[in-house]
Design a protein around this motif. Structure first.
Motif, PDB file in Angstrom:
ATOM      1  N   ARG A 159       0.634  -1.256   0.028  1.00  0.00           N
ATOM      2  CA  ARG A 159      -0.182  -0.211  -0.514  1.00  0.00           C
ATOM      3  C   ARG A 159       0.974   1.290  -0.219  1.00  0.00           C
ATOM      4  NH1 ARG A 159      -5.779   0.226  -1.245  1.00  0.00           N
ATOM      5  NH2 ARG A 159      -6.100  -2.270  -0.363  1.00  0.00           N
ATOM      6  N   PHE A 160       2.389   0.706  -0.092  1.00  0.00           N
ATOM      7  CA  PHE A 160       2.562   2.475   0.909  1.00  0.00           C
ATOM      8  C   PHE A 160       4.258   2.243  -0.096  1.00  0.00           C
ATOM      9  CE2 PHE A 160       5.932   5.633   3.277  1.00  0.00           C
ATOM     10  CZ  PHE A 160       5.286   5.820   2.680  1.00  0.00           C
ATOM     11  N   SER A 161       4.592   3.973  -1.034  1.00  0.00           N
ATOM     12  CA  SER A 161       5.727   3.875  -1.798  1.00  0.00           C
ATOM     13  C   SER A 161       6.487   4.648  -1.576  1.00  0.00           C
ATOM     14  CB  SER A 161       6.349   3.415  -2.696  1.00  0.00           C
ATOM     15  OG  SER A 161       5.376   1.882  -3.512  1.00  0.00           O
ATOM     16  N   ILE A 162       7.621   5.506  -1.428  1.00  0.00           N
ATOM     17  CA  ILE A 162       8.094   6.577  -1.591  1.00  0.00           C
ATOM     18  C   ILE A 162       8.870   6.994  -2.886  1.00  0.00           C
ATOM     19  CG2 ILE A 162      10.779   8.223  -0.893  1.00  0.00           C
ATOM     20  CD1 ILE A 162      10.267   5.852   1.890  1.00  0.00           C
ATOM     21  N   GLY A 163       8.781   7.736  -3.706  1.00  0.00           N
ATOM     22  CA  GLY A 163       8.836   8.418  -4.183  1.00  0.00           C
ATOM     23  C   GLY A 163      10.506   9.204  -4.444  1.00  0.00           C
ATOM     24  N   ILE A 164      10.715   9.599  -6.098  1.00  0.00           N
ATOM     25  CA  ILE A 164      12.281  10.651  -5.616  1.00  0.00           C
ATOM     26  C   ILE A 164      12.060  10.916  -7.253  1.00  0.00           C
ATOM     27  CG2 ILE A 164      14.488  11.198  -6.234  1.00  0.00           C
ATOM     28  CD1 ILE A 164      13.667   9.192  -2.989  1.00  0.00           C
ATOM     29  N   ASP A 165      11.477  12.293  -7.794  1.00  0.00           N
ATOM     30  CA  ASP A 165      10.589  12.737  -8.480  1.00  0.00           C
ATOM     31  C   ASP A 165      12.140  13.095  -8.795  1.00  0.00           C
ATOM     32  OD1 ASP A 165       8.536  11.922 -10.112  1.00  0.00           O
ATOM     33  OD2 ASP A 165       8.268  14.602  -9.531  1.00  0.00           O
ATOM     34  N   HIS A 166      11.486  13.794 -10.229  1.00  0.00           N
ATOM     35  CA  HIS A 166      12.061  15.117 -11.005  1.00  0.00           C
ATOM     36  C   HIS A 166      11.347  15.777 -12.675  1.00  0.00           C
ATOM     37  CE1 HIS A 166      14.827  18.079 -13.193  1.00  0.00           C
ATOM     38  NE2 HIS A 166      14.443  17.285 -14.493  1.00  0.00           N
ATOM     39  N   GLN A 167      10.329  17.204 -11.799  1.00  0.00           N
ATOM     40  CA  GLN A 167       9.858  17.291 -13.029  1.00  0.00           C
ATOM     41  C   GLN A 167      10.885  18.721 -13.679  1.00  0.00           C
ATOM     42  OE1 GLN A 167       7.092  15.794 -13.458  1.00  0.00           O
ATOM     43  NE2 GLN A 167       7.576  14.266 -13.081  1.00  0.00           N
ATOM     44  N   GLU A 168       9.516  18.571 -15.005  1.00  0.00           N
ATOM     45  CA  GLU A 168      10.190  20.269 -15.735  1.00  0.00           C
ATOM     46  C   GLU A 168       8.543  20.541 -16.402  1.00  0.00           C
ATOM     47  OE1 GLU A 168      13.959  20.250 -17.891  1.00  0.00           O
ATOM     48  OE2 GLU A 168      15.084  18.739 -16.545  1.00  0.00           O
ATOM     49  N   TYR A 169       8.679  22.208 -16.533  1.00  0.00           N
ATOM     50  CA  TYR A 169       8.445  22.823 -17.702  1.00  0.00           C
ATOM     51  C   TYR A 169       8.041  23.708 -18.107  1.00  0.00           C
ATOM     52  CZ  TYR A 169       3.833  25.573 -17.610  1.00  0.00           C
ATOM     53  OH  TYR A 169       3.515  26.855 -17.902  1.00  0.00           O
ATOM     54  N   ASN A 189       8.362  30.994 -19.440  1.00  0.00           N
ATOM     55  CA  ASN A 189       8.599  30.345 -17.639  1.00  0.00           C
ATOM     56  C   ASN A 189       9.115  28.836 -18.490  1.00  0.00           C
ATOM     57  OD1 ASN A 189       7.249  32.465 -15.663  1.00  0.00           O
ATOM     58  ND2 ASN A 189       5.534  32.211 -16.386  1.00  0.00           N
ATOM     59  N   TYR A 190      10.664  28.643 -17.577  1.00  0.00           N
ATOM     60  CA  TYR A 190      10.530  27.535 -17.367  1.00  0.00           C
ATOM     61  C   TYR A 190      11.124  27.586 -16.036  1.00  0.00           C
ATOM     62  CZ  TYR A 190      14.269  23.550 -17.816  1.00  0.00           C
ATOM     63  OH  TYR A 190      14.594  22.671 -18.033  1.00  0.00           O
ATOM     64  N   PHE A 191      10.661  25.193 -15.785  1.00  0.00           N
ATOM     65  CA  PHE A 191      10.838  25.084 -14.290  1.00  0.00           C
ATOM     66  C   PHE A 191      11.259  24.186 -14.152  1.00  0.00           C
ATOM     67  CE2 PHE A 191       8.233  23.096 -10.665  1.00  0.00           C
ATOM     68  CZ  PHE A 191       8.309  23.915 -10.014  1.00  0.00           C
ATOM     69  N   GLY A 192      11.999  23.665 -13.441  1.00  0.00           N
ATOM     70  CA  GLY A 192      12.417  22.464 -13.143  1.00  0.00           C
ATOM     71  C   GLY A 192      12.701  22.827 -11.320  1.00  0.00           C
ATOM     72  N   SER A 193      12.734  20.831 -10.971  1.00  0.00           N
ATOM     73  CA  SER A 193      12.080  20.386 -10.008  1.00  0.00           C
ATOM     74  C   SER A 193      12.550  19.010  -9.589  1.00  0.00           C
ATOM     75  CB  SER A 193      10.306  20.314  -9.062  1.00  0.00           C
ATOM     76  OG  SER A 193       9.462  19.355  -9.643  1.00  0.00           O
ATOM     77  N   PHE A 194      12.778  19.076  -7.607  1.00  0.00           N
ATOM     78  CA  PHE A 194      13.299  17.787  -7.132  1.00  0.00           C
ATOM     79  C   PHE A 194      12.347  17.565  -6.114  1.00  0.00           C
ATOM     80  CE2 PHE A 194      17.094  17.775  -9.870  1.00  0.00           C
ATOM     81  CZ  PHE A 194      17.373  17.158 -10.501  1.00  0.00           C
ATOM     82  N   SER A 195      11.804  16.643  -5.897  1.00  0.00           N
ATOM     83  CA  SER A 195      11.647  15.807  -5.014  1.00  0.00           C
ATOM     84  C   SER A 195      10.909  14.886  -4.083  1.00  0.00           C
ATOM     85  CB  SER A 195       9.078  17.054  -5.362  1.00  0.00           C
ATOM     86  OG  SER A 195       9.391  16.468  -6.099  1.00  0.00           O
ATOM     87  N   VAL A 196      10.246  14.137  -2.946  1.00  0.00           N
ATOM     88  CA  VAL A 196       9.945  13.014  -2.958  1.00  0.00           C
ATOM     89  C   VAL A 196       8.365  13.237  -2.336  1.00  0.00           C
ATOM     90  CG1 VAL A 196      10.619  11.947  -0.159  1.00  0.00           C
ATOM     91  CG2 VAL A 196      12.149  13.499  -1.188  1.00  0.00           C
ATOM     92  N   LYS A 197       8.043  11.911  -3.089  1.00  0.00           N
ATOM     93  CA  LYS A 197       6.541  11.717  -2.806  1.00  0.00           C
ATOM     94  C   LYS A 197       6.570  10.753  -1.242  1.00  0.00           C
ATOM     95  CE  LYS A 197       5.007  12.668  -7.620  1.00  0.00           C
ATOM     96  NZ  LYS A 197       5.015  12.144  -8.862  1.00  0.00           N
TER      97      LYS A 197
END
Length: 209
Positions: A159-169, A189-197
């Protein structure tokens, strides 16, 4: 021998438990950091701005490889740097949006740990400032762009996972409203990110029937 078989069966179950099927849904609150800048008719001295990035995503699975990703995301755009116009001055601009992605999400690798998402993102302006002064009236309130990214899921249990995520826009719209753009400039606009889910599986239609 029996113990070895038992361990092998458990390992097999763990490997396949995170492979999602049609009708299953994942909800993923996240937090991270972003970097944003302008592109287009901008000066060479523009620098990226860093801001917090957070929100919640949802994936509806069409099969074990494809899902539809959407959600609500706080995205802070903008730029900073030195303006060498009539007189030299520093500037920092911040344009805040609540964004809604509508992306195809492809899950790959043997256990579908990796995912690759892409598609349109619609952004709704919440506020905009330049050196702390309001400039919201001069910014287009609804903007469309292309979002894409890649991520990896660390399996914890069914039921549970941890995600390591990179997004751009990258935004397709001009930040500037036409009535405030006498010089016909384009500033996107240009956008980039790193996040934990934190990824939670909600269940499937099949299980609920």
């Amino acid at each position: 021998m029996k113990k070895t078989l038992f361990i092998a069966l458990l390992a097999s179950f763990a490997a396949n438990a995170q492979v999602r099927e049609k009708g299953e849904i994942e909800i993923a609150p996240f937090i991270g950091i972003s970097s944003a800048n302008y592109y287009g008719d901008v000066g060479v001295f523009n620098q990226a701005v860093q801001n917090p990035y957070f929100g919640i995503n949802a994936d509806y699975f069409l099969n074990n490889r494809w899902s539809i990703k959407t959600g609500l995301e706080y995205q802070a755009m903008g730029s900073q740097g030195q303006d060498f116009g009539f007189y030299s001055s520093t500037f920092k601009e911040k344009i805040n949006f609540v964004s809604v992605p509508l992306h195809a999400n492809y899950h790959f690798s043997k256990n579908r740990r990796w995912y690759l998402n892409f598609g349109p993102t619609v952004s709704f302006l919440t506020d905009a400032t330049s050196n702390g002064k309001d400039m919201k009236q001069g910014i287009n309130p609804v903007q469309l762009g292309l979002g894409f990214g890649i991520g990896y899921k660390i399996y914890i249990n069914e039921r549970f996972s941890i995600g390591i995520d990179h997004q751009e826009y990258i935004g397709f719209a001009n930040n500037l409203k036409s009535q405030y753009n006498n010089n016909d400039l384009f500033i996107g606009n240009y956008f980039g990110s790193f996040s934990v889910k934190a990824i939670f599986k909600l269940g499937s239609k099949i299980e609920n029937e």
